[in-house]
Design a protein around this motif. Structure first.
Motif, PDB file in Angstrom:
ATOM      1  N   GLU A   1      -5.091  18.547  -1.872  1.00 37.47           N
ATOM      2  CA  GLU A   1      -5.686  17.557  -0.854  1.00 37.47           C
ATOM      3  C   GLU A   1      -5.476  16.189  -1.206  1.00 37.47           C
ATOM      4  N   VAL A   2      -5.244  15.864  -2.421  1.00 44.28           N
ATOM      5  CA  VAL A   2      -4.935  14.559  -2.432  1.00 44.28           C
ATOM      6  C   VAL A   2      -3.417  14.027  -2.211  1.00 44.28           C
ATOM      7  N   ARG A   3      -2.496  15.130  -2.433  1.00 40.38           N
ATOM      8  CA  ARG A   3      -1.218  15.091  -1.741  1.00 40.38           C
ATOM      9  C   ARG A   3      -1.324  14.979  -0.189  1.00 40.38           C
ATOM     10  N   LYS A   4      -2.188  15.943   0.620  1.00 36.04           N
ATOM     11  CA  LYS A   4      -2.274  15.854   1.929  1.00 36.04           C
ATOM     12  C   LYS A   4      -3.021  14.433   2.312  1.00 36.04           C
ATOM     13  N   ALA A   5      -3.773  13.722   1.714  1.00 35.93           N
ATOM     14  CA  ALA A   5      -4.275  12.422   2.060  1.00 35.93           C
ATOM     15  C   ALA A   5      -3.400  11.379   1.945  1.00 35.93           C
ATOM     16  N   GLY A   6      -2.336  11.648   0.901  1.00 38.22           N
ATOM     17  CA  GLY A   6      -1.522  10.727   0.404  1.00 38.22           C
ATOM     18  C   GLY A   6      -0.476  10.694   1.674  1.00 38.22           C
ATOM     19  N   GLU A   7      -0.105  11.720   2.053  1.00 42.27           N
ATOM     20  CA  GLU A   7       1.048  11.975   2.936  1.00 42.27           C
ATOM     21  C   GLU A   7       0.280  11.260   4.259  1.00 42.27           C
TER      22      GLU A   7
ATOM     23  N   ASP B   1      -4.276  28.184 -10.066  1.00 43.65           N
ATOM     24  CA  ASP B   1      -5.212  27.222 -10.989  1.00 43.65           C
ATOM     25  C   ASP B   1      -6.111  26.597 -10.118  1.00 43.65           C
ATOM     26  N   PRO B   2      -7.281  26.523 -10.463  1.00 48.19           N
ATOM     27  CA  PRO B   2      -8.432  26.015  -9.761  1.00 48.19           C
ATOM     28  C   PRO B   2      -8.052  24.528  -9.325  1.00 48.19           C
ATOM     29  N   ALA B   3      -7.447  23.791 -10.156  1.00 52.15           N
ATOM     30  CA  ALA B   3      -7.125  22.390  -9.936  1.00 52.15           C
ATOM     31  C   ALA B   3      -6.019  22.171  -8.753  1.00 52.15           C
ATOM     32  N   ARG B   4      -5.585  23.239  -8.663  1.00 54.76           N
ATOM     33  CA  ARG B   4      -4.213  23.005  -7.529  1.00 54.76           C
ATOM     34  C   ARG B   4      -4.944  22.759  -6.232  1.00 54.76           C
ATOM     35  N   ARG B   5      -5.954  23.368  -5.705  1.00 51.26           N
ATOM     36  CA  ARG B   5      -6.558  23.159  -4.497  1.00 51.26           C
ATOM     37  C   ARG B   5      -6.939  21.596  -4.381  1.00 51.26           C
ATOM     38  N   ASP B   6      -7.457  20.895  -5.438  1.00 53.09           N
ATOM     39  CA  ASP B   6      -7.845  19.563  -5.377  1.00 53.09           C
ATOM     40  C   ASP B   6      -6.612  18.737  -5.277  1.00 53.09           C
ATOM     41  N   LEU B   7      -5.799  18.922  -5.942  1.00 54.58           N
ATOM     42  CA  LEU B   7      -4.234  18.141  -6.126  1.00 54.58           C
ATOM     43  C   LEU B   7      -3.521  18.462  -4.692  1.00 54.58           C
TER      44      LEU B   7
ATOM     45  N   THR C   1       1.364  13.322  -8.230  1.00 54.59           N
ATOM     46  CA  THR C   1       0.604  14.553  -7.812  1.00 54.59           C
ATOM     47  C   THR C   1       1.638  15.642  -7.750  1.00 54.59           C
ATOM     48  N   SER C   2       2.829  15.623  -7.334  1.00 51.37           N
ATOM     49  CA  SER C   2       3.901  16.467  -7.227  1.00 51.37           C
ATOM     50  C   SER C   2       4.285  16.988  -8.636  1.00 51.37           C
ATOM     51  N   LEU C   3       4.391  15.938  -9.680  1.00 49.12           N
ATOM     52  CA  LEU C   3       4.887  16.332 -10.817  1.00 49.12           C
ATOM     53  C   LEU C   3       3.436  17.234 -11.519  1.00 49.12           C
ATOM     54  N   VAL C   4       2.275  16.905 -11.312  1.00 48.40           N
ATOM     55  CA  VAL C   4       1.270  17.804 -11.895  1.00 48.40           C
ATOM     56  C   VAL C   4       1.179  19.043 -11.013  1.00 48.40           C
ATOM     57  N   LEU C   5       1.365  18.933  -9.922  1.00 45.67           N
ATOM     58  CA  LEU C   5       1.339  20.297  -9.109  1.00 45.67           C
ATOM     59  C   LEU C   5       2.496  21.328  -9.803  1.00 45.67           C
TER      60      LEU C   5
ATOM     61  N   PHE D   1       0.854  -1.080   0.026  1.00 49.76           N
ATOM     62  CA  PHE D   1       0.032   0.037   0.127  1.00 49.76           C
ATOM     63  C   PHE D   1       0.795   1.201   0.142  1.00 49.76           C
ATOM     64  N   ASN D   2       2.110   1.201   0.829  1.00 46.14           N
ATOM     65  CA  ASN D   2       2.910   2.260   0.729  1.00 46.14           C
ATOM     66  C   ASN D   2       3.469   2.552  -0.798  1.00 46.14           C
ATOM     67  N   ASN D   3       3.847   1.499  -1.564  1.00 47.06           N
ATOM     68  CA  ASN D   3       4.235   1.677  -2.816  1.00 47.06           C
ATOM     69  C   ASN D   3       3.266   2.261  -3.609  1.00 47.06           C
ATOM     70  N   LEU D   4       1.846   1.951  -3.387  1.00 54.32           N
ATOM     71  CA  LEU D   4       0.732   2.704  -4.242  1.00 54.32           C
ATOM     72  C   LEU D   4       0.845   4.309  -3.898  1.00 54.32           C
ATOM     73  N   LEU D   5       0.833   4.479  -2.756  1.00 55.51           N
ATOM     74  CA  LEU D   5       0.829   5.862  -2.152  1.00 55.51           C
ATOM     75  C   LEU D   5       1.973   6.486  -2.764  1.00 55.51           C
ATOM     76  N   SER D   6       3.075   5.967  -2.656  1.00 58.56           N
ATOM     77  CA  SER D   6       4.333   6.569  -3.186  1.00 58.56           C
ATOM     78  C   SER D   6       4.202   7.001  -4.579  1.00 58.56           C
ATOM     79  N   VAL D   7       3.459   6.179  -5.470  1.00 62.97           N
ATOM     80  CA  VAL D   7       3.167   6.708  -6.792  1.00 62.97           C
ATOM     81  C   VAL D   7       2.125   7.791  -6.892  1.00 62.97           C
ATOM     82  N   ILE D   8       1.253   7.505  -6.251  1.00 64.37           N
ATOM     83  CA  ILE D   8       0.192   8.735  -5.932  1.00 64.37           C
ATOM     84  C   ILE D   8       0.868   9.992  -5.471  1.00 64.37           C
TER      85      ILE D   8
END
Length: 226
Positions: free
Chosen positions: A220-226, A212-218, A201-205, A190-197
């Protein structure tokens, strides 16, 4: 050990609960091996003559009895049996094998008597009950012999209640260790999957503008992954 090889040992250099349980198991198996050697020596001596048989029978530290293979009544018991089971010698001699079985085990026991009557020479584990009502696990060894005009069998009984308890604890410990290893493996995957996420996410940010309005959503994705 189940097959009768009590010389097998558990090899581990661990100092945790599993290690301590392994050491206890090894001591137990060595003690059982010593007891079996003593029992085999006693059984060999029993074949010499009636006088030697009675002397060894009376003084053996393991519970022993002789029973009639037809009626299943006790014909003789030694002091160790009297002490361990709590019945007096007279009480034993007024009883049969079914009387030292837990009530719920008696029907099954009696149903197998006819099938076993041809060969009472056997070894195995049974459940017995003491006079006080305590149910114990007993390893028995039975050998046919002629006794005072009866077709009889000599039984040597060894209480293995503590041993079976240790075996159950060891089995439970092994199961828990396996569960722990499985949980660790799942966590690793699961940690491996989160590392990919997090990586994607960092690359897209990095490609998005600060407003950018999508930045806030991303984020949140990174915060959840961490």
């Amino acid at each position: 050990i189940t097959a009768g090889n009590y010389l097998r040992q558990v090899h581990t250099d661990r100092r945790d609960e599993i290690g301590r349980l392994s050491e206890t198991f090894n001591r137990m198996s060595r003690q059982v091996s010593n007891d079996i050697v003593g029992r085999q020596l006693a059984e060999a001596a029993l074949s010499n003559r009636e006088e030697s048989f009675r002397a060894l029978f009376a003084s053996n530290p393991l519970p022993m009895w002789v029973y009639d293979v037809t009626t299943l009544r006790f014909l003789e018991v030694n002091d160790a049996a009297v002490h361990h089971y709590g019945y007096s010698k007279d009480e034993f001699l007024a009883m049969g094998l079914a009387d030292i079985r837990p009530p719920e085990d008696v029907p099954q026991f009696l149903s197998t008597v006819d099938a076993r009557r041809e060969s009472h020479a056997q070894t195995g584990v049974s459940r017995h009950v003491r006079k006080a009502g305590q149910v114990i696990d007993v390893e028995i060894s039975a050998h046919l012999l002629a006794f005072d005009g009866h077709e009889a069998a000599l039984v040597v009984a060894q209480d293995i209640t503590h041993r079976t308890s240790l075996e159950a604890q060891l089995h439970q410990a092994q199961k828990m260790e396996a569960v722990g290893q499985l949980a660790g493996g799942i966590a690793h995957d699961f940690n491996n999957l989160l590392s990919v996420i997090l990586g994607f996410t960092s690359l897209v940010l990095e490609t998005l503008e600060a407003n950018d309005p999508a930045r806030r959503d991303l984020e949140e994705v990174r915060k959840a992954g961490e």
